[in-house]
Design an enzyme around this catalytic site. Sequence first.
Site, mmCIF file in Angstrom:
data_model
loop_
_atom_site.group_PDB
_atom_site.id
_atom_site.type_symbol
_atom_site.label_atom_id
_atom_site.label_comp_id
_atom_site.label_asym_id
_atom_site.label_seq_id
_atom_site.Cartn_x
_atom_site.Cartn_y
_atom_site.Cartn_z
ATOM 1 N N PRO A 122 35.612 7.044 73.510
ATOM 2 C CG PRO A 122 34.631 5.790 72.087
ATOM 3 C CD PRO A 122 34.885 6.827 72.741
ATOM 4 C CB CYS A 123 40.725 7.726 73.066
ATOM 5 S SG CYS A 123 41.089 7.907 74.781
ATOM 6 C CG HIS A 124 38.636 2.615 76.054
ATOM 7 N ND1 HIS A 124 38.335 3.599 76.556
ATOM 8 C CD2 HIS A 124 38.383 1.507 75.973
ATOM 9 C CE1 HIS A 124 37.382 3.223 76.207
ATOM 10 N NE2 HIS A 124 36.815 1.747 75.980
#
Length: 161
Positions: A122-124
Amino acid sequence: MHTVYQASMATPLGPLCITCNSQAITIIEFTDELTARNDDVPLLTQAKRELQDYFSGSRTVFEFPVQPQGTEFQQRVWQALRGIKHGQLASYGEIAKRIGSPKGMRAVGMANRNNPVAIVIPCHRVIGANGTLTGYAGGLDKKAWLLELEGSANRLRQSTS
C-alpha cells in the site's frame, strides 16, 4: 525460469493488469486497457476476487502471496509498507525510520514509486511529512480515491487543517 501468467480486471479506477508466476503475484499495475489472458489460473482468480472485494469495501487484508522483484532496500521498504494497516497513514520519514535508515526519506520515496504491486503493497498510504498527498505512480486522483475508500482521507484532511 518461471512461467508468467497475466489477467486484467476492471476497477472503479480503471483497468488493472495482474501478473504472477506459479508461486505468487509479482505485479499489479494500473493500465490503459483490459487485456484478459490466463483467466483460468487459480492465483489470478484469487487475486481478482480479493481485489474486487477490496474495491467493494468488504476486504481490508489480502491473502494471496506476493513476490515483488527489487533490490534488498526496496524489499525492506515494501515490507514496511505492508505494515501500514488499512485506514492508516505513514510519512516517508516514518517508513525510513522503520527500516533503520532515518535519513533515507528520498530513497524510500523512490522505492515507493517503484512498487510493482499496487494496492496490496500500500504505497498509497504514504503521505508527506506535512500531511499532504504526494507522489503516486498511478496519479494523485487514484491515491485520493483509495484513501477515501479506506477511510483515511478524513485523517489526511484533519492533519492538514
